[in-house]
Design an enzyme around this catalytic site. Structure first.
Site, PDB file in Angstrom:
ATOM      1  N   HIS A  97       0.806  -1.275   0.117  1.00  0.00           N
ATOM      2  CA  HIS A  97      -0.094   0.097   0.028  1.00  0.00           C
ATOM      3  C   HIS A  97       0.916   1.072   0.140  1.00  0.00           C
ATOM      4  O   HIS A  97       2.111   0.937   0.648  1.00  0.00           O
ATOM      5  CB  HIS A  97      -0.792   0.082   1.359  1.00  0.00           C
ATOM      6  CG  HIS A  97      -1.691  -1.097   1.736  1.00  0.00           C
ATOM      7  ND1 HIS A  97      -1.338  -2.130   2.142  1.00  0.00           N
ATOM      8  CD2 HIS A  97      -3.118  -1.296   1.542  1.00  0.00           C
ATOM      9  CE1 HIS A  97      -2.320  -3.073   2.368  1.00  0.00           C
ATOM     10  NE2 HIS A  97      -3.375  -2.572   2.011  1.00  0.00           N
ATOM     11  N   ASP A 100       2.639   2.008   3.262  1.00  0.00           N
ATOM     12  CA  ASP A 100       3.690   0.805   4.015  1.00  0.00           C
ATOM     13  C   ASP A 100       5.064   1.140   3.552  1.00  0.00           C
ATOM     14  O   ASP A 100       5.717   1.089   4.130  1.00  0.00           O
ATOM     15  CB  ASP A 100       3.223  -0.412   3.045  1.00  0.00           C
ATOM     16  CG  ASP A 100       1.933  -1.077   3.266  1.00  0.00           C
ATOM     17  OD1 ASP A 100       1.157  -0.644   4.053  1.00  0.00           O
ATOM     18  OD2 ASP A 100       1.719  -1.766   2.494  1.00  0.00           O
TER      19      ASP A 100
HETATM   20  C1  XLS Z   1      -7.735  -6.568   4.406  1.00  0.00           C
HETATM   21  C2  XLS Z   1      -7.007  -7.019   3.147  1.00  0.00           C
HETATM   22  C3  XLS Z   1      -6.118  -5.824   2.663  1.00  0.00           C
HETATM   23  C4  XLS Z   1      -5.859  -5.997   1.345  1.00  0.00           C
HETATM   24  C5  XLS Z   1      -5.012  -4.821   0.521  1.00  0.00           C
HETATM   25  O1  XLS Z   1      -8.456  -7.553   4.904  1.00  0.00           O
HETATM   26  O2  XLS Z   1      -6.734  -8.250   3.240  1.00  0.00           O
HETATM   27  O3  XLS Z   1      -4.895  -6.258   3.368  1.00  0.00           O
HETATM   28  O4  XLS Z   1      -5.399  -7.080   0.942  1.00  0.00           O
HETATM   29  O5  XLS Z   1      -5.591  -3.531   1.201  1.00  0.00           O
END
Ligand code: XLS
Ligand code: NI
Ligand code: NI
Length: 436
Positions: A97, A100
């Site tokens: 993200h 991140d």
């Molecule tokens: C949350 C999601 C997230 C997505 C990406 O539950 O799995 O981690 O994979 O935003």
């Protein structure tokens, strides 16, 4: 910064070395392709590089700051760590993200500037290590601005900020050669209908995704867009509830083709479906794209994001992937984190080894099931009545309700064949555990 992570090698099923692969040999060739190409493993930045085992009741149990306080230096060190870790594990792809990989700034502009600087740094590391970006995504759920959604926020300025962040992520994706872009609608849903204009929110989500698609395509992005279905958490109801809901949504807003599914195992079970059900639903709707590989705990009602070790699930997952023709732009992203009590860096290695070995076994077993052919033959035989006579006419659209009624009134007792579930379940066990 150097971390000196020891390389994890394949040593085979008899190895007693905990820091070795038992089933995943990345260079092993099966069906004309290396295991690394069949599985396309990716490291998830948020869980592996950033998250520090916090939960709702307590702070970190592991420190991933390496004693660094300057924010930019810290994120560079994190990036170094990510690439060394991928190298040690033999993982070729990663996912992130925006939030991140770079420190948040005081303004949207400052955050995007930090992000862009780090994207350049990641580009250098990709070149140095020969690694690739599987997909990126915007964290449009963490900041308080997004408390009632991003594309479905009640506030149009928030919609615009979300768009700015997605634009920056699409630019980064193109720069880094990513083959996918994920939309997980963290807060795209509602907690109560008493305050919600559902029709407007869904239309706005459709508008948002259309704008993102059009922008990315205009800049030459050739990869896939993925919706990642999840029924709830953090909101009570999320609009991307499950694959079937998302497929219906994409059809309504004319987004099929460009958008596929990123199916997450734990989200499937939260939606009261099996992982295989979600993958099959994506496959039969030509919407299979990528996978967030993890598993939930069926006794806990939330997204526990555990590393996948259930071999039945990895096997039936890979069965669906093979039937879908394998991964093209997608792959297996470990959207998974070590448990709170697994508080050492070594635990991260154990976790990835467990997950990668489980999918290598899953692939081999799925391949065996398909090559054995008995299960597929059974299914084919079960629908034999649709390949001739009246069944063929139904399938080919050569009959109608009146003709069917004429045909049916003359039928006597119809014998429906056994579904043979228990036989098939025991055949599956035999195929999986033969030789034990
Ligand atoms: C949350 C999601 C997230 C997505 C990406 O539950 O799995 O981690 O994979 O935003
Ligand atoms: Ni996910
Ligand atoms: Ni999740």
């Amino acid at each position: 910064m150097k971390f000196d992570i020891k390389k994890v090698n394949y040593e085979g099923p008899k190895s007693k070395n905990p820091l070795a692969f038992k089933y995943y040999d990345k260079d092993e060739v099966i069906n004309g392709k290396k295991m690394s190409e069949h599985l396309k493993f990716a490291l998830s930045y948020w869980h592996t590089i950033d998250a520090e085992n916090t939960d709702m009741f307590g702070g970190p149990t592991i420190d991933k700051k390496f004693g660094i306080t300057d924010p930019m230096d810290l994120y560079k060190a994190k990036a170094d760590f990510a690439f060394e870790l991928m190298e040690a594990l033999g993982i070729e792809y990663y996912c992130f993200h925006d939030a991140d990989i770079a420190p948040e700034g005081k303004t949207v502009k400052e955050s995007i500037d930090n992000f862009n600087q780090m994207v350049d740094y990641l580009a250098e590391l990709q070149k140095k290590y020969g690694k690739k970006l599987l997909w990126d995504t915007a964290n449009n759920f963490g900041d308080k601005r997004f408390m009632v959604g991003a594309a479905t926020s009640a506030n149009a300025d928030v919609f615009a900020i979300a768009a700015a962040k997605v634009k920056a992520c699409i630019d980064a994706d193109i720069k880094l050669g990513g083959t996918g872009y994920v939309f997980w609608g963290g807060r795209e849903g509602y907690d109560t209908l008493l305050n919600t204009d559902m029709g407007l929110e869904l239309d706005n989500l459709g508008r948002f995704l259309t704008m993102a698609r059009d922008y990315a395509r205009s800049k030459g992005f050739k990869g896939d867009f993925y919706i990642e279905p999840k029924p709830k958490e953090p909101t009570k109801h999320q609009y991307d509830f499950d694959v079937a809901t998302c497929v219906g949504f994409l059809r309504k807003y004319n987004l099929t083709g460009d958008f596929k599914m990123n199916v997450e195992a734990n989200h499937a079970t939260l939606a009261m479906h099996t992982f295989q059900h979600e993958l099959r639903t994506a496959r039969v709707n030509d919407a299979f794209g990528s996978i967030d590989a993890n598993q939930g705990d069926l006794l806990l009602g939330w997204d526990t994001d555990q590393f996948p070790t259930n071999i039945y699930d990895t096997t039936m997952c890979m069965y669906e992937v093979i039937k879908a023709g394998g991964f093209t732009n997608g792959g297996l992203n470990f959207d998974a984190k070590t448990r709170r009590a697994s508080n050492t860096f070594e635990d991260i290695l154990y976790a990835y080894i467990a997950g990668m070995d489980s999918f290598a076994l899953g692939y081999k077993l799925a391949d065996k099931i398909i090559k054995d052919g008995r299960i597929d033959e059974f299914v084919e035989g079960r629908y034999a009545s649709y390949r001739s006579g009246i069944g063929k006419e139904i399938v080919e659209g050569k009959t109608n309700l009146e003709k069917l009624a004429e045909y049916a009134v003359n039928l006597g007792d119809v014998k429906v064949e056994s579904g043979r579930q228990e036989y098939l379940e025991s055949l599956l066990n035999q195929l999986m555990f033969e030789g034990v």
